[in-house]
Each structure stands twice: as structure tokens, then as C-alpha cells.
Design a protein around this motif. Structure first.
Motif, PDB file in Angstrom:
ATOM      1  N   ALA A   1       1.918   9.726  12.412  1.00 17.71           N
ATOM      2  CA  ALA A   1       2.830   8.646  12.209  1.00 17.71           C
ATOM      3  C   ALA A   1       2.377   7.592  11.395  1.00 17.71           C
ATOM      4  O   ALA A   1       3.293   6.481  11.357  1.00 17.71           O
ATOM      5  N   LYS A   2       1.444   7.341  10.829  1.00 20.29           N
ATOM      6  CA  LYS A   2       0.706   6.274  10.058  1.00 20.29           C
ATOM      7  C   LYS A   2       0.888   6.891   8.493  1.00 20.29           C
ATOM      8  O   LYS A   2       0.366   6.288   7.799  1.00 20.29           O
ATOM      9  N   ILE A   3       1.809   7.796   8.300  1.00 18.11           N
ATOM     10  CA  ILE A   3       2.005   8.157   6.885  1.00 18.11           C
ATOM     11  C   ILE A   3       3.476   7.651   6.537  1.00 18.11           C
ATOM     12  O   ILE A   3       4.395   8.059   7.219  1.00 18.11           O
ATOM     13  N   LYS A   4       3.478   6.977   5.618  1.00 13.79           N
ATOM     14  CA  LYS A   4       4.798   6.573   4.905  1.00 13.79           C
ATOM     15  C   LYS A   4       4.989   6.878   3.279  1.00 13.79           C
ATOM     16  O   LYS A   4       3.776   7.062   2.706  1.00 13.79           O
ATOM     17  N   SER A   5       6.223   7.121   3.063  1.00 11.42           N
ATOM     18  CA  SER A   5       6.426   7.233   1.789  1.00 11.42           C
ATOM     19  C   SER A   5       6.592   5.596   1.149  1.00 11.42           C
ATOM     20  O   SER A   5       7.129   4.797   1.678  1.00 11.42           O
ATOM     21  N   ILE A   6       5.793   5.710   0.159  1.00  7.80           N
ATOM     22  CA  ILE A   6       5.766   4.322  -0.495  1.00  7.80           C
ATOM     23  C   ILE A   6       6.325   4.614  -2.005  1.00  7.80           C
ATOM     24  O   ILE A   6       5.938   5.152  -2.830  1.00  7.80           O
ATOM     25  N   SER A   7       7.041   3.496  -2.460  1.00  9.51           N
ATOM     26  CA  SER A   7       7.625   3.480  -3.599  1.00  9.51           C
ATOM     27  C   SER A   7       7.207   2.135  -4.109  1.00  9.51           C
ATOM     28  O   SER A   7       7.045   0.896  -3.486  1.00  9.51           O
ATOM     29  N   LEU A   8       6.979   1.627  -5.624  1.00 11.18           N
ATOM     30  CA  LEU A   8       6.427   0.457  -6.034  1.00 11.18           C
ATOM     31  C   LEU A   8       7.188   0.077  -7.058  1.00 11.18           C
ATOM     32  O   LEU A   8       7.628   1.044  -8.203  1.00 11.18           O
ATOM     33  N   ARG A   9       7.346  -1.172  -7.201  1.00 10.60           N
ATOM     34  CA  ARG A   9       8.482  -1.442  -8.428  1.00 10.60           C
ATOM     35  C   ARG A   9       7.995  -3.062  -8.803  1.00 10.60           C
ATOM     36  O   ARG A   9       7.722  -3.826  -7.815  1.00 10.60           O
ATOM     37  N   PHE A  10       7.996  -3.372 -10.060  1.00  9.33           N
ATOM     38  CA  PHE A  10       7.812  -4.835 -10.543  1.00  9.33           C
ATOM     39  C   PHE A  10       8.884  -5.113 -11.165  1.00  9.33           C
ATOM     40  O   PHE A  10       8.967  -4.984 -12.415  1.00  9.33           O
ATOM     41  N   PRO A  11      10.028  -5.690 -10.506  1.00  8.65           N
ATOM     42  CA  PRO A  11      11.448  -6.059 -11.189  1.00  8.65           C
ATOM     43  C   PRO A  11      11.160  -6.978 -12.325  1.00  8.65           C
ATOM     44  O   PRO A  11      12.029  -7.166 -13.393  1.00  8.65           O
ATOM     45  N   SER A  12      10.482  -8.106 -12.064  1.00  5.00           N
ATOM     46  CA  SER A  12      10.458  -9.326 -12.960  1.00  5.00           C
ATOM     47  C   SER A  12       9.033 -10.097 -13.032  1.00  5.00           C
ATOM     48  O   SER A  12       8.272 -10.212 -12.099  1.00  5.00           O
ATOM     49  N   VAL A  13       8.467 -10.510 -14.432  1.00  4.43           N
ATOM     50  CA  VAL A  13       7.443 -11.317 -14.373  1.00  4.43           C
ATOM     51  C   VAL A  13       7.732 -12.349 -15.306  1.00  4.43           C
ATOM     52  O   VAL A  13       8.594 -12.036 -16.535  1.00  4.43           O
ATOM     53  N   THR A  14       7.336 -13.657 -15.076  1.00  2.00           N
ATOM     54  CA  THR A  14       7.629 -14.741 -15.726  1.00  2.00           C
ATOM     55  C   THR A  14       6.522 -15.141 -16.847  1.00  2.00           C
ATOM     56  O   THR A  14       5.315 -15.336 -15.948  1.00  2.00           O
ATOM     57  N   VAL A  15       6.689 -15.271 -17.867  1.00  2.00           N
ATOM     58  CA  VAL A  15       5.500 -15.621 -18.768  1.00  2.00           C
ATOM     59  C   VAL A  15       5.649 -17.131 -19.469  1.00  2.00           C
ATOM     60  O   VAL A  15       6.664 -17.457 -19.712  1.00  2.00           O
ATOM     61  N   THR A  16       4.555 -17.440 -19.948  1.00  2.00           N
ATOM     62  CA  THR A  16       4.693 -18.767 -20.862  1.00  2.00           C
ATOM     63  C   THR A  16       5.272 -18.707 -22.083  1.00  2.00           C
ATOM     64  O   THR A  16       5.160 -17.613 -22.633  1.00  2.00           O
TER      65      THR A  16
END
Length: 157
Positions: free
Chosen positions: A26-41
């Protein structure tokens, strides 16, 4: 612990329950990861003005790295780097995501256990930071929309 000269991390969970297997699965989950945006100087944005310039975000966790190419959209003071890449990490044991394993180990054993973010421009690391544990509602199957605060943890190299 080392096996064949490589560091090995063992995540152990103990369940005192009649049907322990169901409690663990019950503690196993499917995990997806994304980084939609990053702001830089602006100083980093200027490095991306060349048509041959390339930016990417590298996420490292437990010795595995995932690189996300970023496309630049320039503004007046900053640049927005965006990506449509999503990594499906597959089934993961949720307890390994709830707490930072680096708090349990010390010295050489703790190196590389905290999730790390690197911002690369033309293959060179220009910023780095530690990613905090995600604020995921583990008891539900709702998607996480943002980490909040992760981008502010990137520091200049």
C-alpha cells in the motif's frame, strides 16, 4: 555498506501487522517528476542569447541523474527556462521520499543521498541546490502541481 566497491543504501521498513505484505504494498506509489519552469537572472540569461547556447536542469537522487533540457524565453530582467519533459520513475516506496536519508548517515555515507538540483548552461554547472522533500499528500492519488520554494534553493556556482 559497500558491495563490489560500490556504496549500497538499504531502506528498511518494519511492519508489525498480521498482513504485513499488504501494508507494505500500500506504500508503493507510481511517481512522475517534472520541472515545468525555472527563472534565471539577467546575467545567466545573457549566456543563453547565443543560438548554440543550451540550458538544462540536472536532478540527482541516490546516485542517479536525470537531465531536463530547458528552452529559454527572455524577459527584460530575467529569463524563463521551460521544459515539457516528465520522467516516470515507476513504482517507488513512498517512505523513501518522505524523509531525507542523509539525516540518518554521516560523513562519506551521506554524500549523494539528498536530492540535488544543478542548473547547467553549455554543460557547465552555474547553480546548484538541494531539493527539499516534496509536500505530497501521500494518502491520496492526487497529482502534485508544484514544489514551491525549490527554485529559490539554487545558488550560484
Amino acid at each position: 555498506m559497500r558491495v563490489d566497491g560500490k556504496r549500497v543504501l538499504i531502506h528498511l521498513s518494519v511492519v508489525f501487522q498480521e498482513d504485513a505484505l499488504n501494508a507494505l504494498t500500500a506504500k508503493i506509489k507510481s511517481i512522475s517528476l517534472r520541472f515545468p519552469s525555472v527563472t534565471v537572472t539577467q546575467d545567466l540569461a545573457e549566456q543563453l542569447l547565443s543560438p548554440s547556447a543550451a540550458a538544462e536542469l540536472r536532478w540527482t537522487r541516490y546516485g542517479r541523474s536525470y537531465n531536463v533540457p530547458l528552452a529559454a524565453k527572455h524577459g527584460s530582467v530575467t529569463a524563463l527556462l521551460s521544459s515539457r519533459v516528465a520522467y516516470d520513475l515507476g513504482p517507488e516506496f513512498e517512505d523513501a521520499w518522505k524523509s531525507a536519508a542523509s539525516g540518518v548517515f554521516s560523513g562519506e555515507d551521506s554524500k549523494g543521498l539528498s536530492p540535488k538540483l544543478d542548473l547547467l548552461i553549455n554543460g557547465k554547472v552555474v547553480g546548484t541546490g538541494v531539493m527539499p522533500p516534496p509536500p505530497v499528500p501521500w494518502d491520496r492519488s492526487t497529482p502534485l502541481c508544484g514544489f514551491g520554494g525549490s527554485s529559490s534553493s539554487l545558488g550560484n556556482q
